[in-house]
Motif scaffolding. Structure first.
Motif, PDB file in Angstrom:
ATOM      1  N   PRO A  34      19.594  48.744  45.443  1.00 54.02           N
ATOM      2  CA  PRO A  34      19.911  47.362  45.107  1.00 54.02           C
ATOM      3  C   PRO A  34      19.272  46.881  43.813  1.00 54.02           C
ATOM      4  CG  PRO A  34      18.486  47.484  47.055  1.00 54.02           C
ATOM      5  CD  PRO A  34      18.937  48.874  46.749  1.00 54.02           C
ATOM      6  N   ALA A  35      18.211  47.543  43.370  1.00 54.03           N
ATOM      7  CA  ALA A  35      17.589  47.155  42.100  1.00 54.03           C
ATOM      8  C   ALA A  35      18.428  47.575  40.906  1.00 54.03           C
ATOM      9  CB  ALA A  35      16.194  47.768  41.999  1.00 54.03           C
ATOM     10  N   VAL A  36      19.358  48.499  41.121  1.00 50.83           N
ATOM     11  CA  VAL A  36      20.166  49.020  40.011  1.00 50.83           C
ATOM     12  C   VAL A  36      21.638  48.705  40.231  1.00 50.83           C
ATOM     13  CG1 VAL A  36      20.790  51.066  38.686  1.00 50.83           C
ATOM     14  CG2 VAL A  36      18.479  50.858  39.638  1.00 50.83           C
ATOM     15  N   ALA A  37      22.230  49.316  41.250  1.00 51.62           N
ATOM     16  CA  ALA A  37      23.650  49.119  41.542  1.00 51.62           C
ATOM     17  C   ALA A  37      23.974  49.732  42.894  1.00 51.62           C
ATOM     18  CB  ALA A  37      24.516  49.755  40.459  1.00 51.62           C
ATOM     19  N   CYS A  38      25.081  49.309  43.455  1.00 50.96           N
ATOM     20  CA  CYS A  38      25.611  49.891  44.685  1.00 50.96           C
ATOM     21  C   CYS A  38      27.070  50.215  44.421  1.00 50.96           C
ATOM     22  CB  CYS A  38      25.499  48.916  45.858  1.00 50.96           C
ATOM     23  SG  CYS A  38      23.809  48.462  46.288  1.00 50.96           S
ATOM     24  N   ALA A  39      27.381  51.494  44.312  1.00 56.51           N
ATOM     25  CA  ALA A  39      28.717  51.893  43.872  1.00 56.51           C
ATOM     26  C   ALA A  39      29.812  51.390  44.796  1.00 56.51           C
ATOM     27  CB  ALA A  39      28.782  53.412  43.741  1.00 56.51           C
ATOM     28  N   TRP A  40      29.520  51.285  46.096  1.00 52.00           N
ATOM     29  CA  TRP A  40      30.545  50.906  47.064  1.00 52.00           C
ATOM     30  C   TRP A  40      30.701  49.409  47.239  1.00 52.00           C
ATOM     31  CZ3 TRP A  40      28.246  48.025  50.862  1.00 52.00           C
ATOM     32  CH2 TRP A  40      26.878  48.248  51.111  1.00 52.00           C
ATOM     33  N   LEU A  41      29.754  48.625  46.727  1.00 47.85           N
ATOM     34  CA  LEU A  41      29.632  47.235  47.136  1.00 47.85           C
ATOM     35  C   LEU A  41      30.817  46.371  46.702  1.00 47.85           C
ATOM     36  CD1 LEU A  41      27.831  45.161  48.550  1.00 47.85           C
ATOM     37  CD2 LEU A  41      26.654  44.802  46.366  1.00 47.85           C
ATOM     38  N   GLY A  42      31.222  46.461  45.449  1.00 48.50           N
ATOM     39  CA  GLY A  42      32.272  45.587  44.949  1.00 48.50           C
ATOM     40  C   GLY A  42      33.588  45.763  45.681  1.00 48.50           C
ATOM     41  N   ASP A  43      34.044  47.006  45.818  1.00 46.69           N
ATOM     42  CA  ASP A  43      35.309  47.262  46.507  1.00 46.69           C
ATOM     43  C   ASP A  43      35.228  46.854  47.969  1.00 46.69           C
ATOM     44  OD1 ASP A  43      36.455  48.218  44.202  1.00 46.69           O
ATOM     45  OD2 ASP A  43      36.175  50.339  44.719  1.00 46.69           O
ATOM     46  N   TYR A  44      34.087  47.115  48.592  1.00 47.15           N
ATOM     47  CA  TYR A  44      33.911  46.764  50.002  1.00 47.15           C
ATOM     48  C   TYR A  44      34.008  45.259  50.197  1.00 47.15           C
ATOM     49  CZ  TYR A  44      31.678  46.690  54.651  1.00 47.15           C
ATOM     50  OH  TYR A  44      31.395  46.496  55.981  1.00 47.15           O
ATOM     51  N   GLN A  45      33.310  44.495  49.374  1.00 51.25           N
ATOM     52  CA  GLN A  45      33.316  43.044  49.540  1.00 51.25           C
ATOM     53  C   GLN A  45      34.662  42.440  49.179  1.00 51.25           C
ATOM     54  OE1 GLN A  45      29.684  41.669  47.498  1.00 51.25           O
ATOM     55  NE2 GLN A  45      28.688  41.694  49.505  1.00 51.25           N
ATOM     56  N   VAL A  49      36.605  40.072  51.937  1.00 53.29           N
ATOM     57  CA  VAL A  49      37.006  38.709  51.596  1.00 53.29           C
ATOM     58  C   VAL A  49      38.529  38.597  51.535  1.00 53.29           C
ATOM     59  CG1 VAL A  49      36.904  36.892  49.846  1.00 53.29           C
ATOM     60  CG2 VAL A  49      34.846  38.192  50.410  1.00 53.29           C
ATOM     61  N   GLY A  50      39.181  39.608  50.964  1.00 56.14           N
ATOM     62  CA  GLY A  50      40.634  39.584  50.871  1.00 56.14           C
ATOM     63  C   GLY A  50      41.299  39.526  52.230  1.00 56.14           C
ATOM     64  N   ASN A 135      33.736  30.791  54.692  1.00 51.24           N
ATOM     65  CA  ASN A 135      32.553  31.534  54.328  1.00 51.24           C
ATOM     66  C   ASN A 135      32.833  33.038  54.421  1.00 51.24           C
ATOM     67  OD1 ASN A 135      29.794  31.998  53.673  1.00 51.24           O
ATOM     68  ND2 ASN A 135      29.276  32.073  55.820  1.00 51.24           N
ATOM     69  N   ALA A 136      34.010  33.442  53.921  1.00 54.69           N
ATOM     70  CA  ALA A 136      34.279  34.884  53.887  1.00 54.69           C
ATOM     71  C   ALA A 136      33.247  35.600  53.028  1.00 54.69           C
ATOM     72  CB  ALA A 136      35.686  35.151  53.365  1.00 54.69           C
ATOM     73  N   THR A 137      32.705  34.910  52.013  1.00 55.74           N
ATOM     74  CA  THR A 137      31.691  35.550  51.177  1.00 55.74           C
ATOM     75  C   THR A 137      30.422  35.838  51.961  1.00 55.74           C
ATOM     76  OG1 THR A 137      30.944  33.373  50.372  1.00 55.74           O
ATOM     77  CG2 THR A 137      32.554  34.568  49.020  1.00 55.74           C
ATOM     78  N   GLY A 138      29.986  34.891  52.796  1.00 57.53           N
ATOM     79  CA  GLY A 138      28.794  35.130  53.608  1.00 57.53           C
ATOM     80  C   GLY A 138      29.006  36.245  54.608  1.00 57.53           C
ATOM     81  N   VAL A 139      30.207  36.299  55.210  1.00 60.36           N
ATOM     82  CA  VAL A 139      30.515  37.382  56.148  1.00 60.36           C
ATOM     83  C   VAL A 139      30.473  38.724  55.430  1.00 60.36           C
ATOM     84  CG1 VAL A 139      32.316  38.373  57.606  1.00 60.36           C
ATOM     85  CG2 VAL A 139      31.856  35.913  57.690  1.00 60.36           C
ATOM     86  N   SER A 144      27.803  43.834  54.475  1.00 58.83           N
ATOM     87  CA  SER A 144      27.217  44.751  53.481  1.00 58.83           C
ATOM     88  C   SER A 144      25.776  45.083  53.832  1.00 58.83           C
ATOM     89  CB  SER A 144      27.288  44.121  52.085  1.00 58.83           C
ATOM     90  OG  SER A 144      28.622  43.882  51.692  1.00 58.83           O
ATOM     91  N   LEU A 145      25.030  44.093  54.311  1.00 59.42           N
ATOM     92  CA  LEU A 145      23.667  44.360  54.769  1.00 59.42           C
ATOM     93  C   LEU A 145      23.666  45.332  55.947  1.00 59.42           C
ATOM     94  CD1 LEU A 145      21.985  40.848  54.582  1.00 59.42           C
ATOM     95  CD2 LEU A 145      21.406  42.849  53.208  1.00 59.42           C
ATOM     96  N   ALA A 146      24.600  45.144  56.871  1.00 53.70           N
ATOM     97  CA  ALA A 146      24.683  46.064  58.008  1.00 53.70           C
ATOM     98  C   ALA A 146      24.976  47.478  57.528  1.00 53.70           C
ATOM     99  CB  ALA A 146      25.761  45.594  58.977  1.00 53.70           C
TER     100      ALA A 146
END
Length: 305
Positions: A34-45, A49-50, A135-139, A144-146
């Motif tokens: 998390p200090a640098v990047a998470c390759a999966w994070l953007g597509d997952y979120q 949300v979509g 609050n789809a963003t919070g979900v 993502s934390l899970a």
């Protein structure tokens, strides 16, 4: 009651715990830094949300217009249960009368764990729109934390990932969860609640902390500074963190600058859609939360009696 026994009884009543890890995707959650990047994070979120905000099908032939009616909230609960199962987590519904929360809990890796850590977001929306920000963003952040924390070893605490129903009707779902925690004498170390992380109109990347416990304010300030996210602590009661504060639990709400006025202009409107979410901002806030919650799980923070 010992924390370990109390949480085991909580799991038996509400669902949750470690499922068959073979059910988890082979994805790379623990290779994410998390200090640098998470390759999966953007597509997952974007997918989460979509689907929750109606930009993509929730399932074959099923698209949500909002998450306000009982039928659409029930479809959302099923979706959340499936998403948590795909992460290898055993989730369940926690019914309370007018609705039901969705929860999944990971036990601690020690014999005498610290109190429960709760990480949560509300999944309902108003009927006016699809609720992409609210609050789809919070979900998406909590899922993502899970995904990030599911394989974390040496957990000093159990952790519950909670998705609250009926926040828009007066924090009903979170109040029901807190009442059950109190009734069952579950010791709680801290609660982190995420609500609306979609918008940064002035480009300062600031994140508000709503009524934070002092040690949580310090933890988020340090993690935010490392990622270039200014932290703005404010007093604010109109989100699910307040249900925990009202019972004396240490808690924090995390959101865009709602109190300061730099929040989405699409709040509670039909235009609260996928296209109006700043996923870079959401991703940065998620990486900050990953850092803070992981440190809490490892450090053995004290439980609130």
């Amino acid at each position: 009651m010992r924390a370990s026994l109390a949480v085991m009884l909580w799991l038996a009543a509400c669902g949750g715990g470690d499922a068959d890890v073979d059910a988890a995707p082979a994805a790379d959650a623990r290779t994410c830094d998390p200090a640098v990047a998470c390759a999966w994070l953007g597509d997952y979120q974007r997918r989460i949300v979509g689907q929750l905000a109606g930009a993509e099908e929730l399932g074959p032939g099923v698209t949500l217009a909002h998450r306000a009616s009982e039928d659409e909230r029930d479809l959302t609960r099923d979706y959340l249960l499936d998403e948590l199962a795909a992460l290898g987590l055993d989730a369940g519904r926690a019914n309370y009368g007018t609705g039901a929360n969705v929860t999944a809990t990971l036990l601690a890796d020690v014999d005498a764990p610290g109190g429960l850590i709760v990480v949560g977001a509300h999944f309902d929306s108003v009927a006016a729109g699809p609720g992409a920000a609210d609050n789809a963003t919070g979900v998406a952040l909590v899922l993502s934390l899970a995904r990030y924390l599911r394989d974390l070893t040496a957990r000093q605490h159990p952790i519950t990932f909670a998705f609250f129903d009926e926040e828009e009707d007066g924090l009903i779902g979170s109040k029901a969860m807190v009442a059950r925690l109190v009734q069952d004498s579950i010791p709680v170390a801290e609660a982190h609640v995420f609500d609306m992380l979609s918008f940064d109109g002035d480009g300062d990347r600031a994140v508000e902390l709503w009524s934070p416990a002092p040690h949580l304010e310090a933890a988020y300030a340090a993690a935010g500074a490392a990622l270039g996210l200014p932290i703005q602590p404010v007093t604010f009661a109109s989100s699910d963190h307040q249900a925990f504060l009202d019972e004396g639990f240490l808690a924090v709400g995390v959101g865009e600058e709602f109190v300061a006025g730099d929040h989405t202009p699409h709040y509670h409107q039909a235009t609260d859609v996928f296209a109006n979410v700043d996923f870079t901002y959401l991703g940065d806030a998620t990486r900050m939360a990953m850092t803070v919650v992981e440190a809490s799980l490892r450090d053995g923070v004290a439980a609130t009696p």
